[in-house]
Design a protein around this motif. Structure first.
Motif, PDB file in Angstrom:
ATOM      1  N   TYR A   1      51.971  34.352  44.581  1.00 42.34           N
ATOM      2  CA  TYR A   1      50.673  33.875  44.109  1.00 42.34           C
ATOM      3  C   TYR A   1      49.938  35.003  43.392  1.00 42.34           C
ATOM      4  N   TYR A   2      49.396  34.667  42.237  1.00 41.09           N
ATOM      5  CA  TYR A   2      48.686  35.628  41.401  1.00 41.09           C
ATOM      6  C   TYR A   2      47.301  35.092  41.068  1.00 41.09           C
ATOM      7  N   CYS A   3      46.389  35.998  40.765  1.00 41.53           N
ATOM      8  CA  CYS A   3      45.149  35.554  40.157  1.00 41.53           C
ATOM      9  C   CYS A   3      44.978  36.260  38.808  1.00 41.53           C
ATOM     10  N   ALA A   4      44.152  35.654  37.995  1.00 39.22           N
ATOM     11  CA  ALA A   4      43.880  36.174  36.670  1.00 39.22           C
ATOM     12  C   ALA A   4      42.528  35.655  36.204  1.00 39.22           C
ATOM     13  N   ALA A   5      41.959  36.354  35.242  1.00 37.53           N
ATOM     14  CA  ALA A   5      40.694  35.927  34.657  1.00 37.53           C
ATOM     15  C   ALA A   5      40.967  35.151  33.379  1.00 37.53           C
TER      16      ALA A   5
ATOM     17  N   GLU B   1      45.788  41.335  44.659  1.00 32.05           N
ATOM     18  CA  GLU B   1      45.894  40.188  45.558  1.00 32.05           C
ATOM     19  C   GLU B   1      46.347  40.640  46.940  1.00 32.05           C
ATOM     20  N   SER B   2      45.940  39.901  47.956  1.00 32.94           N
ATOM     21  CA  SER B   2      46.371  40.185  49.321  1.00 32.94           C
ATOM     22  C   SER B   2      46.303  38.900  50.143  1.00 32.94           C
TER      23      SER B   2
ATOM     24  N   ALA C   1      35.877  32.721  34.238  1.00 36.99           N
ATOM     25  CA  ALA C   1      36.521  31.786  35.153  1.00 36.99           C
ATOM     26  C   ALA C   1      37.723  32.510  35.774  1.00 36.99           C
ATOM     27  N   ILE C   2      37.971  32.235  37.054  1.00 37.94           N
ATOM     28  CA  ILE C   2      39.052  32.901  37.778  1.00 37.94           C
ATOM     29  C   ILE C   2      40.045  31.849  38.251  1.00 37.94           C
ATOM     30  N   GLY C   3      41.314  32.126  38.014  1.00 34.05           N
ATOM     31  CA  GLY C   3      42.351  31.181  38.412  1.00 34.05           C
ATOM     32  C   GLY C   3      43.368  31.783  39.353  1.00 34.05           C
TER      33      GLY C   3
ATOM     34  N   LEU D   1      44.582  34.161  29.578  1.00 32.17           N
ATOM     35  CA  LEU D   1      44.516  34.841  30.869  1.00 32.17           C
ATOM     36  C   LEU D   1      44.687  36.346  30.739  1.00 32.17           C
ATOM     37  N   ARG D   2      43.902  37.066  31.531  1.00 31.30           N
ATOM     38  CA  ARG D   2      43.919  38.530  31.506  1.00 31.30           C
ATOM     39  C   ARG D   2      43.874  39.106  32.914  1.00 31.30           C
ATOM     40  N   TYR D   3      44.224  40.397  33.004  1.00 33.60           N
ATOM     41  CA  TYR D   3      44.031  41.204  34.213  1.00 33.60           C
ATOM     42  C   TYR D   3      44.848  40.711  35.395  1.00 33.60           C
ATOM     43  N   TRP D   4      46.097  40.410  35.156  1.00 30.16           N
ATOM     44  CA  TRP D   4      46.978  39.967  36.232  1.00 30.16           C
ATOM     45  C   TRP D   4      47.144  41.061  37.283  1.00 30.16           C
ATOM     46  N   GLY D   5      47.235  40.629  38.543  1.00 31.37           N
ATOM     47  CA  GLY D   5      47.587  41.529  39.623  1.00 31.37           C
ATOM     48  C   GLY D   5      49.084  41.507  39.868  1.00 31.37           C
ATOM     49  N   GLN D   6      49.494  42.152  40.944  1.00 31.84           N
ATOM     50  CA  GLN D   6      50.925  42.263  41.255  1.00 31.84           C
ATOM     51  C   GLN D   6      51.447  41.062  42.030  1.00 31.84           C
ATOM     52  N   GLY D   7      50.531  40.240  42.516  1.00 29.82           N
ATOM     53  CA  GLY D   7      50.923  39.044  43.257  1.00 29.82           C
ATOM     54  C   GLY D   7      51.068  39.298  44.744  1.00 29.82           C
TER      55      GLY D   7
END
Length: 126
Positions: A94-98, A6-7, A33-35, A113-119
């Motif tokens: 704020y994070y995104c995940a699949a 995320e950025s 789906a992406i959240g 939910l999978r593949y969380w980023g660092q936010g």
């Protein structure tokens, strides 16, 4: 490594706008789906918005409806969150995940939910 990066987070004044990005690596972005999700200090993580894999259907949380807009560019394996009229209560990481299916769930369903980023940190303050 299978994750999002995320950025775009920043400190802004109330009423300001930001666009967050999250780029996928190591997996097939376009089939999920992406959240976008957020977690404020001392609070539970909550769903913000989600966009489905194929038909572009969007689910948005009530506090951000008409202010935040999610989109995706499958060619770039990137999802975006355009945030307008920011309020102090939008301050969070704020994070995104699949989501492991093509359609969006309503609400926060961590088991899907999978593949969380660092936010990325968003701070709204005057």
């Amino acid at each position: 490594q299978l994750q999002f990066v995320e950025s775009g987070g920043a400190s802004v004044q109330p009423g300001g706008s930001l666009t967050l990005s999250c780029t996928a690596s190591g997996f097939s972005f376009d089939i999920y789906a992406i959240g976008w999700f957020r977690q404020a200090p001392g609070k539970e993580r909550e769903a913000v918005a989600c966009i489905s894999a194929y038909d572009g259907n969007i689910v948005s949380a009530e506090p951000v409806k008409d202010r935040f807009f999610i989109s995706r560019d499958n060619a770039k394996s990137t999802a975006y969150l355009q945030m307008n009229n920011l309020k102090p209560e939008d301050t969070a990481v704020y994070y995104c995940a699949a989501e492991i299916r093509t359609a969006c769930s309503s609400g926060y369903r961590p088991e899907l939910l999978r593949y969380w980023g660092q936010g990325t940190q968003v701070t709204v303050s005057s």
